[in-house]
Design a protein around this motif. Sequence first.
Motif, PDB file in Angstrom:
ATOM      1  N   THR A 344      32.616  32.030  35.236  1.00 21.04           N
ATOM      2  CA  THR A 344      31.626  30.996  35.520  1.00 21.04           C
ATOM      3  C   THR A 344      31.159  30.977  36.973  1.00 21.04           C
ATOM      4  OG1 THR A 344      33.379  29.374  35.935  1.00 21.04           O
ATOM      5  CG2 THR A 344      32.513  29.512  33.687  1.00 21.04           C
ATOM      6  N   VAL A 345      31.636  31.913  37.782  1.00 19.14           N
ATOM      7  CA  VAL A 345      31.280  31.920  39.205  1.00 19.14           C
ATOM      8  C   VAL A 345      30.784  33.310  39.600  1.00 19.14           C
ATOM      9  CG1 VAL A 345      32.090  31.588  41.571  1.00 19.14           C
ATOM     10  CG2 VAL A 345      32.968  30.124  39.735  1.00 19.14           C
ATOM     11  N   LEU A 346      29.566  33.378  40.117  1.00 18.73           N
ATOM     12  CA  LEU A 346      29.006  34.627  40.619  1.00 18.73           C
ATOM     13  C   LEU A 346      29.357  34.773  42.090  1.00 18.73           C
ATOM     14  CD1 LEU A 346      27.076  37.097  40.235  1.00 18.73           C
ATOM     15  CD2 LEU A 346      25.225  35.597  41.017  1.00 18.73           C
ATOM     16  N   VAL A 347      30.038  35.854  42.450  1.00 21.39           N
ATOM     17  CA  VAL A 347      30.358  36.135  43.845  1.00 21.39           C
ATOM     18  C   VAL A 347      29.205  36.940  44.441  1.00 21.39           C
ATOM     19  CG1 VAL A 347      32.024  37.144  45.452  1.00 21.39           C
ATOM     20  CG2 VAL A 347      32.816  36.157  43.293  1.00 21.39           C
ATOM     21  N   GLU A 348      28.601  36.411  45.518  1.00 20.54           N
ATOM     22  CA  GLU A 348      27.382  37.029  46.053  1.00 20.54           C
ATOM     23  C   GLU A 348      27.590  37.776  47.359  1.00 20.54           C
ATOM     24  OE1 GLU A 348      23.761  34.440  44.297  1.00 20.54           O
ATOM     25  OE2 GLU A 348      24.771  33.508  46.008  1.00 20.54           O
ATOM     26  N   ILE A 350      30.396  38.376  51.174  1.00 24.80           N
ATOM     27  CA  ILE A 350      31.571  38.060  51.983  1.00 24.80           C
ATOM     28  C   ILE A 350      31.194  38.237  53.449  1.00 24.80           C
ATOM     29  CG2 ILE A 350      32.462  40.419  51.721  1.00 24.80           C
ATOM     30  CD1 ILE A 350      35.296  39.273  52.052  1.00 24.80           C
ATOM     31  N   GLU A 351      31.623  37.300  54.287  1.00 17.36           N
ATOM     32  CA  GLU A 351      31.437  37.359  55.737  1.00 17.36           C
ATOM     33  C   GLU A 351      32.814  37.322  56.375  1.00 17.36           C
ATOM     34  OE1 GLU A 351      29.320  38.051  58.922  1.00 17.36           O
ATOM     35  OE2 GLU A 351      28.079  37.150  57.364  1.00 17.36           O
ATOM     36  N   ILE A 352      33.085  38.281  57.268  1.00 20.97           N
ATOM     37  CA  ILE A 352      34.429  38.446  57.809  1.00 20.97           C
ATOM     38  C   ILE A 352      34.491  38.038  59.277  1.00 20.97           C
ATOM     39  CG2 ILE A 352      36.156  40.192  58.404  1.00 20.97           C
ATOM     40  CD1 ILE A 352      35.413  41.645  55.837  1.00 20.97           C
ATOM     41  N   PHE A 353      35.547  37.282  59.619  1.00 26.49           N
ATOM     42  CA  PHE A 353      35.851  36.893  60.995  1.00 26.49           C
ATOM     43  C   PHE A 353      37.294  37.263  61.312  1.00 26.49           C
ATOM     44  CE2 PHE A 353      32.574  34.095  59.381  1.00 26.49           C
ATOM     45  CZ  PHE A 353      31.653  34.010  60.424  1.00 26.49           C
ATOM     46  N   LYS A 354      37.670  37.093  62.561  1.00 23.47           N
ATOM     47  CA  LYS A 354      39.020  37.478  63.002  1.00 23.47           C
ATOM     48  C   LYS A 354      40.101  36.723  62.229  1.00 23.47           C
ATOM     49  CE  LYS A 354      40.262  35.976  67.039  1.00 23.47           C
ATOM     50  NZ  LYS A 354      41.400  35.035  66.803  1.00 23.47           N
ATOM     51  N   ASP A 355      39.928  35.420  62.060  1.00 24.34           N
ATOM     52  CA  ASP A 355      40.949  34.600  61.407  1.00 24.34           C
ATOM     53  C   ASP A 355      40.539  34.109  60.022  1.00 24.34           C
ATOM     54  OD1 ASP A 355      42.707  34.735  63.632  1.00 24.34           O
ATOM     55  OD2 ASP A 355      41.573  33.135  64.627  1.00 24.34           O
ATOM     56  N   HIS A 356      39.268  34.254  59.681  1.00 30.29           N
ATOM     57  CA  HIS A 356      38.763  33.696  58.435  1.00 30.29           C
ATOM     58  C   HIS A 356      37.898  34.710  57.701  1.00 30.29           C
ATOM     59  CE1 HIS A 356      39.302  30.309  61.267  1.00 30.29           C
ATOM     60  NE2 HIS A 356      39.613  29.581  60.210  1.00 30.29           N
ATOM     61  N   TYR A 357      37.722  34.467  56.422  1.00 32.10           N
ATOM     62  CA  TYR A 357      36.651  35.133  55.690  1.00 32.10           C
ATOM     63  C   TYR A 357      35.961  34.094  54.809  1.00 32.10           C
ATOM     64  CZ  TYR A 357      40.159  35.678  51.872  1.00 32.10           C
ATOM     65  OH  TYR A 357      41.112  35.482  50.910  1.00 32.10           O
ATOM     66  N   VAL A 358      34.671  34.325  54.575  1.00 36.03           N
ATOM     67  CA  VAL A 358      33.832  33.327  53.922  1.00 36.03           C
ATOM     68  C   VAL A 358      33.159  33.972  52.715  1.00 36.03           C
ATOM     69  CG1 VAL A 358      31.877  31.764  54.203  1.00 36.03           C
ATOM     70  CG2 VAL A 358      33.439  32.167  56.128  1.00 36.03           C
ATOM     71  N   ILE A 359      33.292  33.322  51.567  1.00 33.78           N
ATOM     72  CA  ILE A 359      32.741  33.841  50.322  1.00 33.78           C
ATOM     73  C   ILE A 359      31.526  33.004  49.924  1.00 33.78           C
ATOM     74  CG2 ILE A 359      33.218  34.464  47.935  1.00 33.78           C
ATOM     75  CD1 ILE A 359      34.988  35.881  49.975  1.00 33.78           C
ATOM     76  N   SER A 360      30.399  33.662  49.711  1.00 34.86           N
ATOM     77  CA  SER A 360      29.213  33.001  49.171  1.00 34.86           C
ATOM     78  C   SER A 360      29.226  33.155  47.657  1.00 34.86           C
ATOM     79  CB  SER A 360      27.934  33.611  49.749  1.00 34.86           C
ATOM     80  OG  SER A 360      27.876  33.417  51.146  1.00 34.86           O
ATOM     81  N   GLU A 361      29.139  32.028  46.952  1.00 33.18           N
ATOM     82  CA  GLU A 361      29.236  32.022  45.500  1.00 33.18           C
ATOM     83  C   GLU A 361      28.075  31.242  44.893  1.00 33.18           C
ATOM     84  OE1 GLU A 361      34.147  31.630  45.419  1.00 33.18           O
ATOM     85  OE2 GLU A 361      32.874  29.970  44.714  1.00 33.18           O
ATOM     86  N   ARG A 362      27.983  31.350  43.574  1.00 34.94           N
ATOM     87  CA  ARG A 362      27.028  30.532  42.817  1.00 34.94           C
ATOM     88  C   ARG A 362      27.727  30.060  41.553  1.00 34.94           C
ATOM     89  NH1 ARG A 362      21.583  30.079  43.157  1.00 34.94           N
ATOM     90  NH2 ARG A 362      21.478  31.883  44.533  1.00 34.94           N
ATOM     91  N   SER A 363      27.761  28.739  41.356  1.00 39.60           N
ATOM     92  CA  SER A 363      28.394  28.156  40.177  1.00 39.60           C
ATOM     93  C   SER A 363      27.437  27.150  39.553  1.00 39.60           C
ATOM     94  CB  SER A 363      29.704  27.455  40.574  1.00 39.60           C
ATOM     95  OG  SER A 363      30.306  26.850  39.449  1.00 39.60           O
ATOM     96  N   ASN A 364      27.185  27.305  38.259  1.00 34.78           N
ATOM     97  CA  ASN A 364      26.234  26.444  37.546  1.00 34.78           C
ATOM     98  C   ASN A 364      24.888  26.407  38.269  1.00 34.78           C
ATOM     99  OD1 ASN A 364      25.486  24.760  35.382  1.00 34.78           O
ATOM    100  ND2 ASN A 364      25.915  22.911  36.583  1.00 34.78           N
ATOM    101  N   GLY A 365      24.516  27.526  38.866  1.00 34.28           N
ATOM    102  CA  GLY A 365      23.240  27.642  39.546  1.00 34.28           C
ATOM    103  C   GLY A 365      23.235  27.206  40.992  1.00 34.28           C
ATOM    104  N   LEU A 366      24.314  26.612  41.476  1.00 35.22           N
ATOM    105  CA  LEU A 366      24.330  26.015  42.812  1.00 35.22           C
ATOM    106  C   LEU A 366      25.090  26.886  43.809  1.00 35.22           C
ATOM    107  CD1 LEU A 366      25.043  22.309  41.769  1.00 35.22           C
ATOM    108  CD2 LEU A 366      22.833  23.481  41.999  1.00 35.22           C
ATOM    109  N   ASN A 367      24.559  26.965  45.027  1.00 36.58           N
ATOM    110  CA  ASN A 367      25.226  27.711  46.099  1.00 36.58           C
ATOM    111  C   ASN A 367      26.525  27.032  46.503  1.00 36.58           C
ATOM    112  OD1 ASN A 367      21.960  27.874  47.502  1.00 36.58           O
ATOM    113  ND2 ASN A 367      22.964  29.550  46.459  1.00 36.58           N
ATOM    114  N   ARG A 368      27.555  27.866  46.747  1.00 31.67           N
ATOM    115  CA  ARG A 368      28.822  27.348  47.272  1.00 31.67           C
ATOM    116  C   ARG A 368      29.297  28.268  48.392  1.00 31.67           C
ATOM    117  NH1 ARG A 368      32.970  25.741  42.513  1.00 31.67           N
ATOM    118  NH2 ARG A 368      33.341  27.991  42.573  1.00 31.67           N
TER     119      ARG A 368
END
Length: 711
Positions: A344-348, A350-368
């Motif tokens: 149910t979640v489209l993974v669009e 990934i953005e990578i940082f030294k301590d973090h990583y960030v995932i852009s997703e879409r669920s039920n049509g909405l950006n997360r």
Amino acid sequence: MKTSYIIFLLSLTFATSCKNNKMTTLDTKIAAPVADKKPTNLEKHDDVRVDNYFWLNERENPEVIDYLERENDYNDRMTAHTKDFQADLFEEMKGRIKEDDSSVPYKLNGYWYITRYEKGKDYPIYSRKKETLDAKEEILFDCNEEAKGHSYFRMVGLNISPDNTHIAFGVDTVSRRKYTIRIKNLITGELYPDIIETTSGGSTWAADGKTLFYTKKDDETLRSDRIFRHILGNDSAEDVEVYNETDDTFNTFVYKTKSKKYIVIGSSSTLTSEYRILRADDPMGEFTVFQPRTRGLEYDIAHYGQNFYVLTNADGATNFKIVKVPEENTKKENWEDLISHRDTVLVEDIEIFKDHYVISERSNGLNRINIKRWDGTADYYLPFDNETYTAFVSTNPDFETNVLRYSYNSLTTPNSVIDFDMDTKEKEIKKEQEVLGGKFDKNEYTSERVWATAQDGTKIPVSMVYKKGIEKNGKNPLLQYGYGSYGSTIDPYFSTVRLSLLDRGFIFAIAHVRGSEYLGRSWYEDGKLLKKKNTFTDFIDCSKFLIEQGYTSSDHLYAMGGSAGGLLMGAIVNMAPELYNGVVAAVPFVDVVTTMLDDSIPLTTGEYDEWGNPNEEKYYQYMKSYSPYDNVTAQKYPNMLVTTGLHDSQVQYWEPAKWVAKLRELKTDDHLLLLHTNMKAGHGGASGRFEALKEIAEEYAFLLDLEDIKD
């Protein structure tokens, strides 16, 4: 076809219609142009199509230019009564824009980079400041000066060398997306004699700051097919080809990883991808294949530390997943799941940082936006609280920071650029889009998402915005926009120019039809190839729903789409012309069969996985059954405006020109049909920000005139 036009210049158009029972403004004394009929037989699979207007593809033929100019003259004469209104609309839309605007600065390799505009000028000024924003501004390029003497100008691919002393850039002055790369010395201001022609415009420097990799285009098809290595100061004739993409269904490109450790050559088709990597400090070395192409296997790569992180649909991950693999052994058998597949979640991204990583997703049509720490101590989502917004990760070139920059806007809320501290969870709004003119109040507008039912029972989402207080009495003019191809999703976004419609009583609706990825990858799969007609019927069913619910009626319903969305417009006016009072088809891909059979036309071979290959009979017959040009028939059509550009490299001008000629021949109504060819531009229209507004103002004046709205 596939296009950056998707994200909209909100074009629209039309004159008047007797459907509205209003006084017509058409001057019936003005004769519409008639294209000569010169039959050409087109035969495939023992099927013969007679194309009376095939000759219009002869770009250099004076008869063709004469016909296009006659259509433009007809357009001007039929719309002369709206010229003052167009000028007023232009000033109105321009008046909402902060003319002396600038981007939020971002820091890269010791410099702050800024894009700004000056009042009254069409083009950006690119500049930088060393270390602090209080430092003296260095002008990289004033595109207003660079554009002098050109009717069209676009600069792309600005690429700073690792030692900050040189910049490579691409320029197109024709609007055919054939960019010439030049190199400038940022210390002396000298423009080097290096001239690299017929490129994609982008390039990337190796670590030595002297070696430049770039993508060459085929001169005829404009397919990006080869990667070259250029040495600063050398003649481009000495450049070395380092990769040749021989499969004509693929395009190739080159870039550097965010870690700056690798130069990457990518090859991609609609359904398949492949990458090659080379250490950036070894530019004379050999690229190695990351993972050999396998039909249907898609993947993108990012590098950090000793590993690559791969966004992929491998192993049945329809909505994609993220895997991790050691940089010294990157083949698929070594991929290890980091973010598993979810139905149910489209993974669009990934953005990578030294301590973090960030995932852009879409669920039920909405950006997360999902933020995680590498050490596993944090895993949370940014909060968004409505159903008609757009949020996306913005420019984040710095590895070392704990600050994520993202953007947020909605159908009723102007765009904000936000810096978010991923540790403290504090956010700072760096910039809010200003809407000048003193009249805009977001509290006067409302938005909603509704769900129409398609003929096969599928629920189709529709995002809408309008001024508060409308009644569902069927009398509201409504503009329904759609695209629905390539998995490209039109998110609900804010538009200042759209206010010129909303403030005059229009409802604006985005139909999230199949063919996009709004509801995940399967949503795309259900709107392509032999399921393409779902895109068209979904749009029609959304129109019927909006009428049934009282938002509008067929007397006041308008449809708009550009490029592949123009194909959508062509299909719906053949299938359900009675639903629409007016339709605008911008740079429309309407001659599907003929174009897809001609592999000399730019982009054709790379489109087979989207539309099918008509050299195979099943795809030929299916395309023929919906191709707008092939299915024009003797029936009534809505009021229509069709736009194109003579130098369009994505949808050739002759497709809409032929379509209009055939419509003139066969349609049985007296509704307005206009063809407007920009004789100086291509797929995206005019290049200046204010010139583009003039095009929109022209189109809006048609639409408003059709609704008998005069000011």
